[in-house]
Scaffold this motif. Structure first.
Motif, PDB file in Angstrom:
ATOM      1  N   MET A   1      -5.766   9.107   8.311  1.00 48.98           N
ATOM      2  CA  MET A   1      -5.565   7.957   9.057  1.00 48.98           C
ATOM      3  C   MET A   1      -5.892   6.488   8.089  1.00 48.98           C
ATOM      4  SD  MET A   1      -6.261   8.286  13.034  1.00 48.98           S
ATOM      5  CE  MET A   1      -5.248   9.394  14.074  1.00 48.98           C
ATOM      6  N   LEU A   2      -7.165   6.675   7.409  1.00 54.51           N
ATOM      7  CA  LEU A   2      -7.458   5.584   6.517  1.00 54.51           C
ATOM      8  C   LEU A   2      -6.802   5.576   5.359  1.00 54.51           C
ATOM      9  CD1 LEU A   2     -11.458   6.128   6.788  1.00 54.51           C
ATOM     10  CD2 LEU A   2      -9.951   4.123   7.906  1.00 54.51           C
ATOM     11  N   ILE A   3      -6.385   6.759   4.675  1.00 54.98           N
ATOM     12  CA  ILE A   3      -5.534   6.701   3.387  1.00 54.98           C
ATOM     13  C   ILE A   3      -4.101   6.224   3.770  1.00 54.98           C
ATOM     14  CG2 ILE A   3      -4.418   8.390   1.828  1.00 54.98           C
ATOM     15  CD1 ILE A   3      -6.777  10.018   1.836  1.00 54.98           C
ATOM     16  N   ALA A   4      -3.508   6.732   4.962  1.00 52.22           N
ATOM     17  CA  ALA A   4      -2.138   6.271   5.323  1.00 52.22           C
ATOM     18  C   ALA A   4      -2.201   4.865   5.729  1.00 52.22           C
ATOM     19  CB  ALA A   4      -1.836   7.011   6.724  1.00 52.22           C
ATOM     20  N   SER A   5      -3.245   4.363   6.179  1.00 50.67           N
ATOM     21  CA  SER A   5      -3.350   2.725   6.489  1.00 50.67           C
ATOM     22  C   SER A   5      -3.318   1.924   5.017  1.00 50.67           C
ATOM     23  CB  SER A   5      -4.428   2.281   7.096  1.00 50.67           C
ATOM     24  OG  SER A   5      -5.722   2.392   6.546  1.00 50.67           O
ATOM     25  N   CYS A   6      -3.867   2.505   3.921  1.00 49.67           N
ATOM     26  CA  CYS A   6      -3.785   2.061   2.743  1.00 49.67           C
ATOM     27  C   CYS A   6      -2.493   2.079   2.160  1.00 49.67           C
ATOM     28  CB  CYS A   6      -4.694   2.638   1.659  1.00 49.67           C
ATOM     29  SG  CYS A   6      -6.674   2.524   2.001  1.00 49.67           S
ATOM     30  N   GLY A   7      -1.661   2.974   2.448  1.00 47.68           N
ATOM     31  CA  GLY A   7      -0.258   2.960   2.101  1.00 47.68           C
ATOM     32  C   GLY A   7       0.606   1.926   2.824  1.00 47.68           C
ATOM     33  N   GLY A   8       0.245   1.715   4.127  1.00 44.43           N
ATOM     34  CA  GLY A   8       1.004   0.582   4.639  1.00 44.43           C
ATOM     35  C   GLY A   8       0.666  -0.875   4.323  1.00 44.43           C
ATOM     36  N   TRP A   9      -0.833  -0.986   3.877  1.00 43.28           N
ATOM     37  CA  TRP A   9      -1.186  -2.093   3.343  1.00 43.28           C
ATOM     38  C   TRP A   9      -0.670  -2.486   2.060  1.00 43.28           C
ATOM     39  CZ3 TRP A   9      -7.055  -3.644   3.499  1.00 43.28           C
ATOM     40  CH2 TRP A   9      -7.078  -5.326   3.444  1.00 43.28           C
ATOM     41  N   ALA A  10      -0.521  -1.376   1.055  1.00 39.88           N
ATOM     42  CA  ALA A  10      -0.017  -1.572  -0.041  1.00 39.88           C
ATOM     43  C   ALA A  10       1.431  -2.092  -0.224  1.00 39.88           C
ATOM     44  CB  ALA A  10      -0.060  -0.625  -0.952  1.00 39.88           C
ATOM     45  N   SER A  11       2.324  -1.428   0.784  1.00 38.35           N
ATOM     46  CA  SER A  11       3.465  -1.596   1.036  1.00 38.35           C
ATOM     47  C   SER A  11       3.793  -3.127   1.410  1.00 38.35           C
ATOM     48  CB  SER A  11       4.140  -0.781   2.185  1.00 38.35           C
ATOM     49  OG  SER A  11       4.184   0.679   1.607  1.00 38.35           O
ATOM     50  N   PHE A  12       2.819  -3.375   2.429  1.00 40.96           N
ATOM     51  CA  PHE A  12       2.957  -4.857   2.819  1.00 40.96           C
ATOM     52  C   PHE A  12       2.886  -5.585   1.746  1.00 40.96           C
ATOM     53  CE2 PHE A  12       0.679  -8.506   4.205  1.00 40.96           C
ATOM     54  CZ  PHE A  12       1.379  -9.239   5.146  1.00 40.96           C
ATOM     55  N   PHE A  13       2.054  -5.609   0.678  1.00 40.78           N
ATOM     56  CA  PHE A  13       1.763  -6.393  -0.433  1.00 40.78           C
ATOM     57  C   PHE A  13       2.939  -6.742  -1.360  1.00 40.78           C
ATOM     58  CE2 PHE A  13      -2.860  -5.959   0.195  1.00 40.78           C
ATOM     59  CZ  PHE A  13      -3.256  -7.233   0.520  1.00 40.78           C
ATOM     60  N   ILE A  14       3.534  -5.384  -1.711  1.00 36.25           N
ATOM     61  CA  ILE A  14       4.662  -5.276  -2.295  1.00 36.25           C
ATOM     62  C   ILE A  14       6.113  -6.046  -1.634  1.00 36.25           C
ATOM     63  CG2 ILE A  14       6.501  -3.705  -3.608  1.00 36.25           C
ATOM     64  CD1 ILE A  14       3.485  -3.722  -4.870  1.00 36.25           C
ATOM     65  N   LEU A  15       6.282  -5.778  -0.481  1.00 30.99           N
ATOM     66  CA  LEU A  15       7.188  -6.339   0.255  1.00 30.99           C
ATOM     67  C   LEU A  15       7.220  -7.715   0.374  1.00 30.99           C
ATOM     68  CD1 LEU A  15      10.040  -6.158   1.736  1.00 30.99           C
ATOM     69  CD2 LEU A  15       8.887  -5.456   3.714  1.00 30.99           C
ATOM     70  N   GLN A  16       5.990  -8.270   0.614  1.00 31.82           N
ATOM     71  CA  GLN A  16       5.416  -9.425   0.538  1.00 31.82           C
ATOM     72  C   GLN A  16       5.916 -10.449  -0.456  1.00 31.82           C
ATOM     73  OE1 GLN A  16       1.512 -10.939   0.698  1.00 31.82           O
ATOM     74  NE2 GLN A  16       1.807 -11.907   2.429  1.00 31.82           N
ATOM     75  N   SER A  17       5.718  -9.736  -1.718  1.00 26.72           N
ATOM     76  CA  SER A  17       5.906 -10.283  -3.067  1.00 26.72           C
ATOM     77  C   SER A  17       7.579 -10.673  -3.182  1.00 26.72           C
ATOM     78  CB  SER A  17       5.631  -9.263  -4.381  1.00 26.72           C
ATOM     79  OG  SER A  17       4.273  -9.216  -4.197  1.00 26.72           O
ATOM     80  N   PHE A  18       8.489  -9.745  -2.752  1.00 23.28           N
ATOM     81  CA  PHE A  18       9.659  -9.819  -2.784  1.00 23.28           C
ATOM     82  C   PHE A  18      10.344 -10.775  -1.697  1.00 23.28           C
ATOM     83  CE2 PHE A  18       9.776  -5.342  -4.605  1.00 23.28           C
ATOM     84  CZ  PHE A  18      10.207  -5.834  -5.799  1.00 23.28           C
ATOM     85  N   THR A  19       9.728 -10.803  -0.486  1.00 25.04           N
ATOM     86  CA  THR A  19      10.031 -11.813   0.250  1.00 25.04           C
ATOM     87  C   THR A  19       9.749 -13.228   0.226  1.00 25.04           C
ATOM     88  OG1 THR A  19       9.894  -9.850   1.969  1.00 25.04           O
ATOM     89  CG2 THR A  19      10.011 -12.262   3.090  1.00 25.04           C
ATOM     90  N   LEU A  20       8.778 -13.455  -0.469  1.00 25.17           N
ATOM     91  CA  LEU A  20       8.156 -14.939  -0.968  1.00 25.17           C
ATOM     92  C   LEU A  20       9.439 -15.453  -1.903  1.00 25.17           C
ATOM     93  CD1 LEU A  20       4.468 -14.383  -1.674  1.00 25.17           C
ATOM     94  CD2 LEU A  20       5.623 -16.054   0.211  1.00 25.17           C
ATOM     95  N   LYS A  21      10.346 -14.581  -2.479  1.00 27.33           N
ATOM     96  CA  LYS A  21      11.052 -15.093  -3.593  1.00 27.33           C
ATOM     97  C   LYS A  21      12.371 -15.788  -2.533  1.00 27.33           C
ATOM     98  CE  LYS A  21      14.322 -13.735  -6.943  1.00 27.33           C
ATOM     99  NZ  LYS A  21      15.702 -14.478  -6.746  1.00 27.33           N
TER     100      LYS A  21
END
Length: 386
Positions: A195-215
């Motif tokens: 569960m912890l590793i899966a949560s890190c995957g979700g968090w990393a995806s959040f950062f990546i999508l946040q980068s694109f959305t800020l554009k």
């Protein structure tokens, strides 16, 4: 007067360079405090599903007024593509990441959970490479340092996780059995780790999508408010599905209320905003590179507050992790220097346009070369992290 103005300018320039580092280090202390307070609230019967909803209610109430006032002139028009991205962001971090992390922490311990988060920079780095937000040229020393630093960071986390070693008694008379989750059943421990590793995957995806959305939506306060607001409804739906007992929604004037308020203000409202600003300036890999510091702080607080035992393996792993952290940060700093000199690879994202009036973001002192993305006609968003 000329020399005084010059010295003042140098100090201001230095402060601007240091601000992203200070912001991320301070944020790690905030996260460490949240992990401890959250674990205490769980021991008092708090549901992690309800905590996720309430913390974003608090975050929305705190951040929305600032967004409405400070970004009223610079906030872009809301469109369906932007709204859909915000809805996905509201699910990735407020619902998916937080609930998986809290469940994993309940099955293991705060120290183990914070150590597992150290795979976050590696996951983010790999995803940034896939989406071309990060460039690597193995002929360049600083690019090689980012790869080696990421590998060293993950190695340190593995050492801390797999090798316990003898217990270190930090507080005299501390009991090894008191509030120690190391006795959790093996099946729960494995499930918690996944569960912890899966949560890190979700968090990393959040950062990546946040980068694109800020554009498309370069208004950090407004974005933060939208993420928290949408996270309330998405989290409430998940809570109603998994928590059938309506009594879990009731909280009192105790650690449960403190966990909601603290995590909402510090770790949702302020954290989303700070991570968005620093992501625009330095990129998502830089933001996640500071997560190992949180593990060290949490291990120290967990030993004092929750009486969790600290093992020799944790100390050795922490030293290795910090070494990897500074290697990555050094590589990222050289990225900025090379960009300014126009000698090759640029930073992972170009910095934001400071012509936006009324902006409350970190000031950037660098001009970066835009990096073209495959399938996208314009350069990836300005970058000035979770």
């Amino acid at each position: 007067m000329g020399n005084e103005d010059l010295n003042g300018g140098d100090k201001l320039s230095m402060f601007r360079k240091v601000k992203p580092y200070l912001a991320m280090v301070s944020l790690q202390f905030g996260y460490a405090g949240m992990y401890i307070i959250t674990m205490v609230s769980f021991k008092h019967g708090m549901s992690h599903w309800i905590l996720s909803v309430y913390r974003h209610v608090v975050a929305t109430l705190i951040m929305a007024p600032f967004a409405l006032v400070l970004e009223r002139k610079v906030r872009p028009k809301m469109t369906l593509p932007i709204f859909l991205r915000l809805a996905v962001l509201g699910f990735l971090e407020p619902v998916l990441d937080q609930n998986l992390y809290n469940m994993g922490m309940k099955y293991t311990s705060t120290t183990f959970a914070s150590a597992t988060v150290n795979v976050l920079p590696a996951i983010t780095f790999i995803m940034a490479l896939i989406f071309r937000l990060e460039t690597v040229n193995l002929k360049k020393i600083h690019s090689l340092a980012k790869v080696i630093g990421t590998a060293v960071t993950v190695s340190g986390a593995m050492v801390m996780t797999l090798y316990k070693g003898p217990e270190l008694q930090i507080i005299k008379g501390q009991s090894g059995n008191q509030n120690n989750n190391a006795t959790t059943e093996a099946s729960n421990w494995v499930l918690g780790t996944l569960m912890l590793i899966a949560s890190c995957g979700g968090w990393a995806s959040f950062f990546i999508l946040q980068s694109f959305t800020l554009k498309l939506y370069p208004a950090e306060l407004s974005m933060t408010s939208w993420i928290c607001f949408l996270g309330i409804f998405e989290g409430a739906i998940a809570s109603l599905i998994f928590e059938r007992d309506m009594r879990v929604w009731s909280i009192g004037w105790d650690s449960r209320l403190l966990a909601c308020v603290y995590s909402g203000v510090v770790c949702s409202g302020m954290a989303y905003y700070i991570q968005g600003v620093v992501t625009r300036e330095r990129g998502p890999v830089f933001v996640t590179s500071f997560s190992p510091l949180c593990m060290i702080i949490t291990a120290a607080l967990g030993s004092v507050v929750l009486a969790e035992q600290v093992h020799l393996g944790s100390i050795i792993g922490a030293i290795i992790i910090v070494t990897g952290l500074y290697t990555v940060v050094w590589g990222k700093s050289k990225d900025s220097l090379n960009t300014n000199e126009g000698k090759g690879e640029g930073q992972e994202l170009p910095i934001k346009d400071d012509t936006r009036s009324g902006s409350n973001n970190f000031e950037s002192i660098e001009v970066n070369v835009p990096v073209q993305m495959k399938g996208v006609g314009k350069s990836v968003l300005p970058t000035a992290r979770t």
